[in-house]
Design a protein around this motif. Sequence first.
Motif, PDB file in Angstrom:
ATOM      1  N   ARG A 109       0.647  -1.089   0.056  1.00  0.00           N
ATOM      2  CA  ARG A 109       0.248  -0.038   0.179  1.00  0.00           C
ATOM      3  C   ARG A 109       0.772   1.281   0.117  1.00  0.00           C
ATOM      4  NH1 ARG A 109      -5.244  -1.408   3.705  1.00  0.00           N
ATOM      5  NH2 ARG A 109      -5.298  -3.528   3.214  1.00  0.00           N
ATOM      6  N   LEU A 110       1.679   1.255  -0.910  1.00  0.00           N
ATOM      7  CA  LEU A 110       2.648   2.585  -1.076  1.00  0.00           C
ATOM      8  C   LEU A 110       1.674   3.435  -2.139  1.00  0.00           C
ATOM      9  CD1 LEU A 110       6.077   0.995  -1.618  1.00  0.00           C
ATOM     10  CD2 LEU A 110       5.509   2.094   0.400  1.00  0.00           C
ATOM     11  N   ILE A 111       1.983   4.804  -1.589  1.00  0.00           N
ATOM     12  CA  ILE A 111       1.342   5.924  -2.799  1.00  0.00           C
ATOM     13  C   ILE A 111       2.018   5.741  -4.355  1.00  0.00           C
ATOM     14  CG2 ILE A 111       0.800   8.140  -3.217  1.00  0.00           C
ATOM     15  CD1 ILE A 111       1.082   8.609   0.101  1.00  0.00           C
ATOM     16  N   ARG A 112       1.590   5.203  -5.167  1.00  0.00           N
ATOM     17  CA  ARG A 112       1.744   4.858  -6.334  1.00  0.00           C
ATOM     18  C   ARG A 112       2.464   6.052  -7.271  1.00  0.00           C
ATOM     19  NH1 ARG A 112      -2.775   1.327  -6.585  1.00  0.00           N
ATOM     20  NH2 ARG A 112      -3.941   3.139  -7.126  1.00  0.00           N
ATOM     21  N   ASP A 113       1.844   7.198  -6.976  1.00  0.00           N
ATOM     22  CA  ASP A 113       2.731   8.311  -7.996  1.00  0.00           C
ATOM     23  C   ASP A 113       3.545   9.094  -7.102  1.00  0.00           C
ATOM     24  OD1 ASP A 113       0.827   9.370  -6.077  1.00  0.00           O
ATOM     25  OD2 ASP A 113      -0.790   9.880  -7.811  1.00  0.00           O
ATOM     26  N   LYS A 114       4.063   8.566  -5.996  1.00  0.00           N
ATOM     27  CA  LYS A 114       5.183   9.130  -5.224  1.00  0.00           C
ATOM     28  C   LYS A 114       6.412   8.177  -5.398  1.00  0.00           C
ATOM     29  CE  LYS A 114       2.505  11.961  -2.134  1.00  0.00           C
ATOM     30  NZ  LYS A 114       2.619  13.411  -2.626  1.00  0.00           N
ATOM     31  N   THR A 115       7.499   8.780  -5.226  1.00  0.00           N
ATOM     32  CA  THR A 115       8.715   7.995  -5.196  1.00  0.00           C
ATOM     33  C   THR A 115       8.775   7.307  -3.690  1.00  0.00           C
ATOM     34  OG1 THR A 115      10.241   9.891  -4.394  1.00  0.00           O
ATOM     35  CG2 THR A 115       9.973   9.479  -6.861  1.00  0.00           C
TER      36      THR A 115
ATOM     37  N   GLU B 203       9.673   9.940  -1.318  1.00  0.00           N
ATOM     38  CA  GLU B 203       8.372  10.887  -0.943  1.00  0.00           C
ATOM     39  C   GLU B 203       7.304  10.097  -0.164  1.00  0.00           C
ATOM     40  OE1 GLU B 203       8.415  13.738  -5.072  1.00  0.00           O
ATOM     41  OE2 GLU B 203       7.208  11.723  -5.099  1.00  0.00           O
ATOM     42  N   ASN B 204       7.362   8.620  -0.450  1.00  0.00           N
ATOM     43  CA  ASN B 204       6.275   7.956   0.422  1.00  0.00           C
ATOM     44  C   ASN B 204       6.571   8.073   1.899  1.00  0.00           C
ATOM     45  OD1 ASN B 204       4.050   5.843  -0.517  1.00  0.00           O
ATOM     46  ND2 ASN B 204       5.468   6.170  -2.354  1.00  0.00           N
ATOM     47  N   VAL B 205       7.989   7.875   1.987  1.00  0.00           N
ATOM     48  CA  VAL B 205       8.469   7.983   3.523  1.00  0.00           C
ATOM     49  C   VAL B 205       8.201   9.225   4.079  1.00  0.00           C
ATOM     50  CG1 VAL B 205      10.351   7.285   5.049  1.00  0.00           C
ATOM     51  CG2 VAL B 205       9.830   5.861   3.055  1.00  0.00           C
ATOM     52  N   ALA B 206       8.544  10.391   3.356  1.00  0.00           N
ATOM     53  CA  ALA B 206       8.441  11.819   3.499  1.00  0.00           C
ATOM     54  C   ALA B 206       7.138  12.189   4.012  1.00  0.00           C
ATOM     55  CB  ALA B 206       9.128  12.589   2.918  1.00  0.00           C
TER      56      ALA B 206
END
Lengths: 232, 296
Positions: A91-97, A100-103
């Motif tokens: 469930r990572l955000i697909r359009d963020k690196t 960016e997902n972690v940040a």
Amino acid sequence: MIAFEHVHKSYAVRRGDWVLEDLHLTVEPGELVFILGHSGAGKSTLLKLITLEERPTRGTVEVAGFRSDRIRRGEVPQLRRRCGVVFQDFRLIRDKTISENVAYCLRMTGTLEKGVVRRAVARVLHSVGLYGLRDRFPHELSGGEQQRAAIGRALIHQPPILLADEPTGNLDTRTGDEVMEVLLRLHRAGTTILVATHDEQRAQRLATRRLTLEQGRVVEDLFLRPHGTEIY
Amino acid sequence: MRALAFFVQEGWSSLRRNLAASLAAVTALAAVLFVLLLLLLISHNILFLAARLEARKGLSVFLDPGLPPERVEELRRHFTGFREVASLRFVSRAAALADVEADLGTSRIEEILGGNPLPDTFLIEPAPGSADAAALERLAGEIGAYDGVEDVVYGRRWVEALDQGLRVVSQANGLTAGLAILAIILVLGNTLRLLVLMREEQLGVMKVIGATDAFLRAPFITAGALLCMLAAGAALICLYAGFLATRDWLAGVRFLPVHWLAFFFLGVGFVGLAGSWLTVQATLHHLARRGDSGRA
């Protein structure tokens, strides 16, 4: 740290159709608990009760000083930030690196200063071995790398508790072992970890405690080794 | 300030990720706002003309022939003391005749008519706020009741028509503004609902890992406000381009003043924020309830 007091949980309108029944247990800081059971045994519900994604139908859950029957709505996010959560499907955000997902997770708590965010993200990505892939998008990573990124996201708040719902369920044995190795490192650093899994072999090999659920009831609660013991 | 910049950036990326839906929303909103701006432009020009006509509102108070100068002076003092009277000018019958002769280009009127038929007159300019038809009628009635006043005349019909026209303009503005607000909320509502639903899974994850409701809402609310601002900008550019293109044919038409435009943008921004807040709140609430009932 985590205490279930005679917890019953039912999703049905009709009471008595329990997903979890009379769950009474305590998890001490630093434990590495594997929760075993077939599909529908109540493993995921148990984890959701800890984050208060679900509320007990009866009984109370206490996590890091927050009690399910007394917690105010505004305190729920604080409780959840003390529990990193890792999902089977990442469930990572697909359009963020990856960075960016972690940040994003850190910014959600109001930490917006770029330097602070950059340093925290770098620390976490180093710890899960993904710093070199920080600018990749989730779809550019393997399943194991995505799961490690999800663990990194869960760790950004440095939570004392980590909940992992079938973290290796979508991974082959080798990448599953890599992910488990990350969890073990966190355990050695003192994080309390609860892993819901079908994988009895890994549980036997790695857990300090093994909890088996059947039809919503604890049928076995086995302390395999005292916590603090090195696991290889 | 950092938080605002972060949410604006998030709102902007959310719009960019859903470019087609965002463009459709901006176009629809811009069309609505263009109509509103056009009506504001028409209203502004009507009000400008009306202000010039207002200056020509006034009462002519004709006095009885042969009224002694002391009574004329007494009446002047009375009328000047009226709250509704801004200024008063006395025109003697001799001066009035001279004006008429000057207008007609002859000096033989008195000789032709066998005397000066014009009365002494007070020309009264009403105070601002007392120039509508009802106030003028009331003032004319009061002044006409004084001894020594033969008649009071004012352009009742055109004053009434002007007032009626201004009321229609104001009602049309109110109605259009109301419809525009409704349309903005509907278009924004649909667009934001779409954006929220497209990120439903992500919102669920964010919630579980500790995002507050405010953090979940903020990017969508800023996206809604951004959509409105973009649409307002596009509508303004279109209107100004149209104004420049037709300026030669519509001599005397004035463009909207800066303070009207500032109010327009503030209003659109406010409606955008409020509409977005309502929509996002309702959609997130709906998703949370659906999640609960789905599990039950």
